[in-house]
Design an enzyme around this catalytic site. Structure first.
Site, PDB file in Angstrom:
ATOM      1  CB  SER A 139       9.557   4.787   4.073  1.00 13.94           C
ATOM      2  OG  SER A 139       8.192   4.513   4.251  1.00 13.94           O
ATOM      3  CE  LYS A 165       6.992   7.483   5.461  1.00 19.06           C
ATOM      4  NZ  LYS A 165       6.814   8.546   4.454  1.00 19.06           N
ATOM      5  CE  LYS A 167       4.390   4.460   4.384  1.00 17.05           C
ATOM      6  NZ  LYS A 167       3.755   5.676   3.873  1.00 17.05           N
ATOM      7  CG  ASP A 192       3.326   8.152   6.310  1.00 16.99           C
ATOM      8  OD1 ASP A 192       2.208   8.690   6.507  1.00 16.99           O
ATOM      9  OD2 ASP A 192       3.860   8.077   5.181  1.00 16.99           O
ATOM     10  CD  GLU A 217       4.778  11.144   5.750  1.00 16.34           C
ATOM     11  OE1 GLU A 217       5.734  10.535   6.280  1.00 16.34           O
ATOM     12  OE2 GLU A 217       4.617  11.198   4.526  1.00 16.34           O
ATOM     13  CG  ASP A 242       2.679  12.454   1.962  1.00 18.52           C
ATOM     14  OD1 ASP A 242       2.581  13.028   0.863  1.00 18.52           O
ATOM     15  OD2 ASP A 242       3.029  11.260   2.039  1.00 18.52           O
ATOM     16  CE  LYS A 266       5.372  11.139  -0.546  1.00 11.92           C
ATOM     17  NZ  LYS A 266       4.260  10.213  -0.220  1.00 11.92           N
ATOM     18  N   GLY A 294       8.930   9.826  -0.735  1.00 13.05           N
ATOM     19  CA  GLY A 294       9.081   8.917  -1.874  1.00 13.05           C
ATOM     20  C   GLY A 294       7.756   8.282  -2.229  1.00 13.05           C
TER      21      GLY A 294
HETATM   22  O1  OSB Z   1       3.108   8.139   2.260  1.00 17.39           O
HETATM   23  O2  OSB Z   1       5.152   8.466   1.939  1.00 17.39           O
HETATM   24  C1  OSB Z   1       4.139   7.826   1.694  1.00 17.39           C
HETATM   25  C2  OSB Z   1       4.953   4.858  -0.568  1.00 17.39           C
HETATM   26  C3  OSB Z   1       3.848   4.852  -1.388  1.00 17.39           C
HETATM   27  C4  OSB Z   1       2.856   5.768  -1.176  1.00 17.39           C
HETATM   28  C5  OSB Z   1       2.958   6.700  -0.143  1.00 17.39           C
HETATM   29  C6  OSB Z   1       4.073   6.726   0.667  1.00 17.39           C
HETATM   30  C7  OSB Z   1       5.080   5.770   0.465  1.00 17.39           C
HETATM   31  C8  OSB Z   1       6.274   5.646   1.305  1.00 17.39           C
HETATM   32  C9  OSB Z   1       7.484   4.993   0.687  1.00 17.39           C
HETATM   33  O3  OSB Z   1       6.342   5.984   2.460  1.00 17.39           O
HETATM   34  C10 OSB Z   1       8.581   5.951   0.442  1.00 17.39           C
HETATM   35  C11 OSB Z   1       9.657   5.384  -0.433  1.00 17.39           C
HETATM   36  O4  OSB Z   1      10.528   4.704   0.110  1.00 17.39           O
HETATM   37  O5  OSB Z   1       9.635   5.631  -1.656  1.00 17.39           O
HETATM   38 MG    MG Z   2       3.420   9.722   3.576  1.00 20.03          MG
END
Ligand code: OSB
Ligand code: MG
Length: 371
Positions: A139, A165, A167, A192, A217, A242, A266, A294
Site C-alpha cells: 500500500s 495499492k 492511495k 484506495d 477501495e 473497507d 481487518k 493493514g
Molecule cells: O485504508 O487500508 C487502509 C493505513 C492506515 C489506515 C487505513 C489504511 C491504511 C493502509 C496501509 O492502506 C496498510 C498497511 O500497509 O498497513
Molecule cells: Mg482502506
C-alpha cells in the site's frame, strides 16, 4: 482443547515512528501511540494483541486512548478470572459494549494467541487456516507527484510485491493512476480512496474504468453501503469495502445490496478474529473474494494478519508488508520478512513470533496492570 483463564492483563502503550510518513485522503501519519495488550493465563502463558488504532479518529471513530479507556473500564474486567472454554466466546462476552471494535479486537486476539499457545498449536491451525505461504501487496501513500509514485511502484515491484495499492483523493487520483498504468500496463493495481468522494463524483470516478484496476477501495463515506450500491451500478471497476464493513451484519447487507464485489477484512475494524472468520465464511459462500488489510501495525498486529490470511477465501494479496517497510526496528522476533512477495507462515505456536520485551520496553511510554 484446554480452556483458558486470564489472571493478569498488561496494557503496554508504546510510541512508534514510521520510517516513511504515510499520507492518505485524511492526512499524514509520522508516528503513533498504540496499545499492545498482553494477557497472562494461570499457567503463565502470555498472549498478545494490538489496538491497531492511531492518535486521530480519522479512519474510524476510535483512537488509541479511547481503546485504552474501553479496555480498562469495561473489557478487561469482563474477562479477568473467567474460565473461557474457547476464544470464539469472547466476541459475545463483549456484546454489552456497542462498537469500539478495535478495543475489543485487541484483547480478543490476545486471548486467541494465549489459547493457541496453551494448547501447543499455531493460531492458524486453531482457526482452520491451511495456507503455508501468503502473498503480499504494498500500500503506497499519496506521493508529492505522479513521477514520485511511479518511482515507488518500480521499487516495490522489484522487491516482488504481488499487488500495488495506490492511495487516492480528489486532486491526486486520475493523473497518478494514469502515470502508473502508462509504465505498467498489466500489473495487479488498485486504488484506495479512504472515503474521500461522494455520489457527486460518479462521472469523475467512471474515468478509473479505463485503467483496468482490480478494485477501488472505499470510495464513498466511511459508514455507507447505500451510495456504494448506486456507484457500483454506474462503474465497471469492482468496489471493495473497507471502513463501512465493520461487522458480519454490514457485510451481509453490503453483499445483498450489491454495494461491493470484494471485501477487505481487518481484524481490528470488525471486533476480532471470531467476527473476521464469520465475514470470511459469508464472503466465501457468496463468491466475494477477500484480502487482509493493514493499519500500519507493529509486528503483533501484523502477526495476527498473517495468521488469518491462511484461511482459503483470502485469495487477493493483502497489505501485510514486511516489518522493515514500516519500522526501523519492530517489536517481534524474528521480524516479518518476505521473499519475492511471499511470506512464509510461521510454524511456531500462537501468533508464531515472539514479542521482544527489550524492544517493547524501550518504546513504552505507559504501562497498566490488572489482576
Ligand atoms: O485504508 O487500508 C487502509 C493505513 C492506515 C489506515 C487505513 C489504511 C491504511 C493502509 C496501509 O492502506 C496498510 C498497511 O500497509 O498497513
Ligand atoms: Mg482502506
Amino acid at each position: 482443547m484446554q480452556p483458558i483463564c486470564v489472571k493478569k492483563v498488561l496494557l503496554h502503550i508504546i510510541d512508534v515512528s514510521l520510517k516513511t510518513p504515510f499520507t492518505t485522503s485524511f492526512g499524514t501519519m509520522k508516528s503513533k501511540e498504540v496499545c499492545i495488550v498482553e494477557v497472562i493465563d494461570e499457567s503463565g502463558v502470555s498472549g498478545w494483541g494490538e489496538t491497531v488504532t492511531s492518535n486521530e479518529p480519522d479512519y474510524n471513530e476510535e483512537t488509541t486512548y479511547t481503546a485504552v479507556h474501553m479496555l480498562k473500564k469495561f473489557l478487561v474486567p469482563k474477562i479477568l478470572n473467567k474460565e473461557i472454554s474457547h476464544p470464539k466466546e469472547v466476541f459475545d462476552m463483549f456484546s454489552f459494549v456497542k462498537r469500539n471494535h478495535m478495543a475489543k479486537a485487541a484483547i480478543e486476539t490476545a486471548i486467541w494467541d494465549a489459547f493457541a499457545k496453551k494448547n501447543g498449536k499455531p493460531l492458524h491451525e486453531v482457526i482452520g487456516g491451511t495456507k503455508t505461504k501468503i502473498e503480499v501487496g504494498k500500500s503506497i501513500g499519496i506521493q508529492p507527484t505522479p513521477e514520485h509514485l511511479v518511482e515507488k511502484v518500480e521499487q516495490f515491484l522489484n522487491e516482488g510485491f504481488k499487488k500495488i495499492k495506490v492511495k487516492i483523493a480528489p486532486g491526486s487520483d486520475i493523473q497518478y493512476i494514469h502515470a502508473v498504468r502508462e509504465k505498467y500496463p498489466s500489473i495487479p493495481l488498485m486504488a484506495d480512496a479512504n472515503s474521500a468522494y461522494t455520489l457527486n463524483d460518479v462521472e469523475h470516478l467512471k474515468k478509473l474504468d479505463d485503467y483496468n484496476l482490480i478494485m477501488i477501495e472505499q470510495p464513498l463515506a466511511h459508514d455507507d453501503i447505500i451510495d456504494h450500491a448506486v456507484l457500483q451500478r454506474n462503474i465497471k471497476t469492482p468496489i471493495c469495502l473497507d471502513e463501512s464493513v465493520y461487522s458480519y451484519e454490514t457485510a451481509r447487507k453490503a453483499i445483498e445490496f450489491g454495494s461491493c464485489r470484494i471485501i477487505n477484512i481487518k481484524i481490528g475494524r470488525v471486533g476480532g478474529i471470531r467476527e473476521a472468520m464469520r465475514i470470511h465464511d459469508l464472503c466465501q459462500s457468496n463468491n466475494i473474494p477477500v484480502w487482509c488489510g493493514g493499519m500500519l501495525e507493529t509486528g503483533v498486529g501484523r502477526a495476527h494478519n498473517i495468521q488469518i490470511t491462511t484461511l482459503p477465501n483470502f485469495t487477493i494479496p493483502g497489505d501485510t508488508a514486511p516489518s522493515q517497510h514500516y519500522w526501523e526496528e519492530d517489536i517481534i522476533n524474528p521480524e516479518v520478512t518476505m521473499n519475492q512477495g511471499i511470506i512464509e507462515v510461521p510454524k511456531g505456536i500462537g501468533i508464531g513470533y515472539e514479542v521482544d520485551r527489550n524492544k517493547l520496553s524501550k518504546k513504552r511510554i505507559h504501562l497498566e496492570t490488572f489482576e
